[in-house]
Scaffold this active site. Structure first.
Site, mmCIF file in Angstrom:
data_model
loop_
_atom_site.group_PDB
_atom_site.id
_atom_site.type_symbol
_atom_site.label_atom_id
_atom_site.label_comp_id
_atom_site.label_asym_id
_atom_site.label_seq_id
_atom_site.Cartn_x
_atom_site.Cartn_y
_atom_site.Cartn_z
ATOM 1 N N HIS A 70 -0.251 6.703 5.737
ATOM 2 C CA HIS A 70 0.128 5.857 4.322
ATOM 3 C C HIS A 70 1.132 7.406 3.556
ATOM 4 O O HIS A 70 0.256 8.370 4.518
ATOM 5 C CB HIS A 70 -0.448 5.635 3.840
ATOM 6 C CG HIS A 70 -0.942 3.964 4.300
ATOM 7 N ND1 HIS A 70 -0.816 3.166 5.248
ATOM 8 C CD2 HIS A 70 -0.706 3.276 3.738
ATOM 9 C CE1 HIS A 70 -1.253 2.336 5.127
ATOM 10 N NE2 HIS A 70 -0.662 2.313 4.231
ATOM 11 N N SER B 214 0.565 -1.067 0.023
ATOM 12 C CA SER B 214 -0.495 -0.392 0.264
ATOM 13 C C SER B 214 0.090 1.213 -0.103
ATOM 14 O O SER B 214 0.514 2.005 -0.260
ATOM 15 C CB SER B 214 -1.016 0.158 1.106
ATOM 16 O OG SER B 214 0.126 -0.664 2.620
#
Length: 325
Positions: A277, A46
């Protein structure tokens, strides 16, 4: 690292979106000569796929949540490659190079299957999900903070019989990366392989509200990420690959960096990034530093490579956010 109940939301999103195409790749504005690569394949998890950075690609398994503005799409445009394939997927582990990955919506094929004898550049951004290294760290460190806000309750939780199990696992990932690089070379013998390290998540000193860890767990968490990146570096360099060190470039851009952060904090931003992230600006930073380390030159300013794939844009991303709520 991708941990969010997305299945129902993505079903609604897919039904709502007719699809648009990503922007046409631009040309560098400085006239610089690019490194010569023709066939680029991006492998990864990811931190490569870029979950919730709109627009989201609809030609990939929706459970992978692959952004059309992630660093591979930018790097492909910067290098002006002829063909570009991104098979990264949120939640991927090193084992998903060899075996398919089931997602809430769709199966991502074995990532190694994207390689061929014609591939001449491969980036690998993977390892942080192996042994559940990042996933449990991110969730548990926020949950145990109140047990000892000035101490290191998360480190204590993962210490068993005097052994720091997270640090142990971060060291073990070196073997996974070494095996991965060797497999890539076998599938794509003419390719330059670049293992892309993880950007800073935690600051070298200090704390912030965006990362609700106990004070002592900041230094410990950063130590783990440094050890993980060392494993990536050793696995790469000792098996004929280049290691892209993102730590120097991302100093000051960690999750505590406020307006200049490349990485999100603990709260999901449904229009910008998953928790912990990269934001879109982080993807720009990763692509630029990868380009610089591969070519020795400053990256040109470009629009992401145009794959011709249908994407869900910002308007649809708002619907996506509503569905998740």
């Amino acid at each position: 690292m991708l941990r969010v109940p997305i299945a129902a939301a993505l079903v609604g999103l897919l039904a709502a979106v007719a699809g648009t195409t990503s922007a046409q790749a631009g040309q560098p504005d400085d006239g610089s000569r690019r490194a010569h690569y023709d066939d680029y394949v991006a492998l990864g998890d990811s931190f490569t796929s870029g979950p919730l950075i709109h627009p989201i690609r609809l030609d990939r398994p929706l459970g992978c949540v692959v952004s059309a503005r992630n660093y591979p799409a930018l790097l492909a445009a910067q290098l002006d490659v002829e063909t570009y394939t991104d098979v990264s997927c949120g939640g991927a582990r090193s084992s998903n190079l060899w075996k398919p990955q089931e997602t809430p919506l769709g199966t991502n094929a074995r990532q190694l299957d994207a390689l061929s004898k014609d591939t001449d550049l491969v980036t690998l951004g993977m390892g942080g999900n192996d042994f559940g290294l990042f996933g449990s760290l991110i969730s548990d460190c926020t949950e145990v903070r109140d047990q000892n806000p000035t101490g290191s309750p998360c480190k204590n939780k993962f210490t068993e019989n005097g052994v720091d199990t997270k640090l142990r696992d971060a060291k073990r990932i070196r073997g996974h990366i070494a095996r991965s690089v060797r497999a890539i070379h076998k599938r794509a013998p003419s390719a330059e392989v670049a293992v892309v390290g993880y950007v800073r998540i935690l600051p070298p000193i200090g704390t912030c509200d965006a990362v609700p860890f106990a004070d002592g767990d900041y230094a410990w968490g950063d130590k783990l990420e440094r050890r993980l990146n060392k494993s990536l570096r050793l696995g790469a360099e000792r098996n004929g690959a280049t290691y892209i060190n993102m730590y120097p470039a991302s100093i000051g851009h960690d999750a505590c960096g406020s307006g200049v952060a490349w990485v999100n904090g603990s709260k999901i931003d449904l229009l910008r990034a998953m928790s912990f992230h990269p934001f879109a600006k982080g993807m720009v930073g990763i692509a630029g530093e990868t380009y610089r380390q591969l070519t020795g030159r400053t990256a040109p300013r470009v629009k992401p490579f145009d794959t011709g794939a249908a994407t869900a844009g910002k308007r649809e991303a708002k619907r996506f956010a509503e569905l998740l709520h």
